[in-house]
Design an enzyme around this catalytic site. Sequence first.
Site, PDB file in Angstrom:
ATOM      1  N   ASP A 663       1.076  -7.268  -6.180  1.00 23.45           N
ATOM      2  CA  ASP A 663       1.361  -8.430  -5.333  1.00 23.45           C
ATOM      3  C   ASP A 663       2.116  -9.468  -6.153  1.00 23.45           C
ATOM      4  O   ASP A 663       1.915  -9.567  -7.362  1.00 23.45           O
ATOM      5  CB  ASP A 663       0.064  -9.081  -4.827  1.00 23.45           C
ATOM      6  CG  ASP A 663      -0.718  -8.147  -3.911  1.00 23.45           C
ATOM      7  OD1 ASP A 663      -0.092  -7.251  -3.296  1.00 23.45           O
ATOM      8  OD2 ASP A 663      -1.952  -8.320  -3.822  1.00 23.45           O
ATOM      9  N   HIS A 713      -2.610  -1.447  -6.337  1.00 23.75           N
ATOM     10  CA  HIS A 713      -3.551  -1.065  -5.280  1.00 23.75           C
ATOM     11  C   HIS A 713      -2.813  -0.576  -4.041  1.00 23.75           C
ATOM     12  O   HIS A 713      -1.624  -0.804  -3.867  1.00 23.75           O
ATOM     13  CB  HIS A 713      -4.465  -2.233  -4.922  1.00 23.75           C
ATOM     14  CG  HIS A 713      -3.725  -3.460  -4.475  1.00 23.75           C
ATOM     15  ND1 HIS A 713      -3.043  -4.289  -5.349  1.00 23.75           N
ATOM     16  CD2 HIS A 713      -3.550  -4.004  -3.249  1.00 23.75           C
ATOM     17  CE1 HIS A 713      -2.492  -5.285  -4.686  1.00 23.75           C
ATOM     18  NE2 HIS A 713      -2.775  -5.142  -3.393  1.00 23.75           N
ATOM     19  N   ARG A 723      -7.147  -2.250  12.552  1.00 18.75           N
ATOM     20  CA  ARG A 723      -7.784  -3.027  11.492  1.00 18.75           C
ATOM     21  C   ARG A 723      -6.903  -4.227  11.183  1.00 18.75           C
ATOM     22  O   ARG A 723      -5.668  -4.117  11.106  1.00 18.75           O
ATOM     23  CB  ARG A 723      -7.921  -2.135  10.255  1.00 18.75           C
ATOM     24  CG  ARG A 723      -8.420  -2.852   9.025  1.00 18.75           C
ATOM     25  CD  ARG A 723      -8.459  -1.925   7.818  1.00 18.75           C
ATOM     26  NE  ARG A 723      -8.922  -2.680   6.664  1.00 18.75           N
ATOM     27  CZ  ARG A 723      -8.417  -2.572   5.437  1.00 18.75           C
ATOM     28  NH1 ARG A 723      -7.434  -1.714   5.192  1.00 18.75           N
ATOM     29  NH2 ARG A 723      -8.894  -3.300   4.457  1.00 18.75           N
TER      30      ARG A 723
END
Length: 732
Positions: A663, A713, A723
């Site tokens: 990120d 990740h 979701r």
Amino acid sequence: YVTLLPKPFQIMVILTLLYISSFFLTYTFYFSIFLSPEKLLVLAVATQETDGFHRFMQSANYFKFNVKVLGMGEEWKGGDVGRSIGGGQKVRLLKEAMESLADQEDLVVLFVDSYDLIFAGGPEEIFRKFQQTNHKLVFAAEGIIWPDSRLAEKYPSVRNGKRFLNSGGFIGYARYIQKIVKQWDLHDNDDDQLFYTKVYVDPLQREKLNMTLDHKCEIFQNLNGAVDEVILKFGTERVRVRNTVYNSLPSIIHGNVNTKIYFNYLANYIPNVWNYEQGCTICDQDMVDLLFSLSKQKFPQVTVGIYIEQPTPFLPEFLERFLSLDYPNDKLNVFVHNSEVYHEKHIQKFWEENKDVFRSFKAVGPEENLTQGEARNMGMDLCRKDLSCDYYFSIDADVMLTNRQTIKLLIEQNRKIIGPLVTRHGKLWSNFWGALSLDGYYARSEDYIDIVQGKRVGVWNIPFMAHIYLIKGQTLRNELKNRNVFVLERLDPDMGVFMYVTNRHEFGRLISTANYNTSHYNNDLWQIFENPLDWREKYIHPNYTRIFTDNVLEQPCPDVFWFPVLSEKACDELVEELENYGSWSGGRHEDKRINGGYETVPTDDIHMKQIDFDKEWLHFIREIISPVTLKVFSGYYTKGYAIMNFVVKYTPNRQAYLRPHHDSSTFTINIALNNKGLDFQGGGCRFHRYNCSIESPRKGWSFMHPGRLTHLHEGLPTTNGTRYIAVSFIDP
Ligand SMILES: *[C@@H]1O[C@H](CO)[C@@H](O)[C@H](O)[C@H]1NC(C)=O
Ligand SMILES: *[C@@H]1O[C@H](CO)[C@@H](O)[C@H](O)[C@H]1NC(C)=O
Ligand SMILES: *[C@@H]1O[C@H](CO)[C@@H](O)[C@H](O)[C@H]1NC(C)=O
Ligand SMILES: *[C@@H]1O[C@H](CO)[C@@H](O)[C@H](O)[C@H]1NC(C)=O
Ligand SMILES: *[C@@H]1O[C@H](CO)[C@@H](O)[C@H](O)[C@H]1NC(C)=O
Ligand SMILES: *[C@@H]1O[C@H](CO)[C@@H](O)[C@H](O)[C@H]1NC(C)=O
């Protein structure tokens, strides 16, 4: 110690001591023989047992005055005293009473008004002051001449003191009082003060009656024209006023003409109502004992008026709180006025769920076009016209009641009109005014701040109240029968009803309805600035604070922290808001929303900025997330800055997963907005360096992990359902 002194001084000291003690002996003797309080009779006129009358009697009983009330139950024909001339009925009543009293040689009569008057000193004190005047008849004095200013020049001049006669109080030997009142042969609506004035300004009569005025307010303090002269003087047992001009401690306080509001303020303390040592000494008097003595079937019937007169944040929470009040529902008649189309969905839901819960339920919506005043009177009339209605409880939608006992506590206090103190959180704004300016607007009484902050606790007589109050049905049908009340303000003092606010308990708070923008779908989400406390209660996870107190925080993978942060409602409303907005990005690389227009690892998302929620979200990060950061990455002080704040939607037929990536953040938060198993299958997050996956995300819980270098990740595939996660790249 006397023997330590030389002989002549010894004799002097002994003589002095003898002298002092003999003085005290005669003094005591004198008082016990001649000045026994039984020789002082108070005659007071009252035709009705108004709240003012009760207050007068309370102060009289405190000092154990011997009071005889004249005229009780009689129709008042004395005119509208205070605004025009009148009051002759008082003289007539006194004249009648004196016929049987005048032959008591040593009787002293104190004649006083009652509704707007209280005692600040006892019989002995008044007796002594009367004796000191060395006159047979003493009238109260004031600086303003009334009703005939042409008589001014006939008044004897006074060098220092108030010059003009006031007939609201006088004291004299019974024979002398009789001498003056037997001259009365006028009508009940003629003016009493003019009558006494004419006697006084006649030099012959003045001498014959041995008559004077209490020029320096030793006994009588009229407040008219003298409000600036008096201050409260607190003692350990009692409170009184000091007249700062004459340095006197008046024994009787009279709130004449338009000083009623100031007088009511003084009477919240004098003579022993409230002081610093004991607090409120009268609060427990005349209580109704609901909590312990009555079975639920015997609880009074209450008509509740709920008013939604403007778009109001947290209305569903308001309604929930109302439902949770501890009062038997079958004793409640509920009336709701909603003037806002925006709130119809909330009221509809409330109606469907609760229409059969109460004894009766009536709702009036915006289509009826009622003005606020009409609506409030409609609710009030429901109680007024229903003889079985014992109380009317009015509450506006901006009052967040946190005390479930509120209705009971107010009923128990047993006042005609009483409201609980509610204040804007952390502000001095409240639902009452301590004083009114002369033009009728808000003014602060000297005690306002202490009352709002709970430094003075009691039941306070006040001039203005709004938002929430309880009125006895009886009072609506009697004293207030012709009065349509919009907000309870400036009740006519002659109506005999006092308005009280109590801060004996914590009741709740007022929320702000300002800046409530209803153009979104779930508008309360935007209330983080305007109503921060209610925002937190609604949207922050109930166990959030336990992160800091009980270490409710997990570390499922190295340096991946996991903690509760958003409530169920926050998650649901956020998802609703975004689905209502609807423009999901589709997960394409080309992205006009970001610098450069290209996203290497795109998600199917909506940015907070797109729903105009970025300011609020950043505030949330600074207020709620930063403390957690400090706890888990100690020594790192986050700027709480983020450009990328967005909600991602994973669903098998659009985007189901996200490939491994870093990120562009110092650390990232990732909050699950719905439930695995219930709303979707699969999902979760895998951190490659540690070969560590979290496959059972929890709704409302957030991950917090470093963004670059260590924490590569990926988003694991969502296999069924949808979701949602809220993500922020913090300190990019
Ligand atoms: C009033 O009466 C007192 C005695 O009680 C007397 O000393 C005084 O001179 C009288 N005053 C007048 C003005 O008559
Ligand atoms: C309500 O008031 C609005 C504006 O004053 C008016 O246009 C409308 O016709 C009124 N509706 C009813 C039912 O009276
Ligand atoms: C209310 O919110 C909308 C949407 O964000 C915005 O366009 C509008 O300017 C806001 N209105 C006010 C009065 O702030
Ligand atoms: C808060 O924590 C307690 C104790 O762990 C738990 O029983 C409760 O369910 C939690 N509350 C919520 C809303 O998750
Ligand atoms: C990763 O963990 C799983 C079980 O948790 C294990 O089966 C696998 O061998 C591990 N892979 C590596 C490269 O350690
Ligand atoms: C997917 O979810 C739907 C309901 O959302 C459910 O009916 C269905 O059985 C689920 N399928 C699988 C494979 O779990």
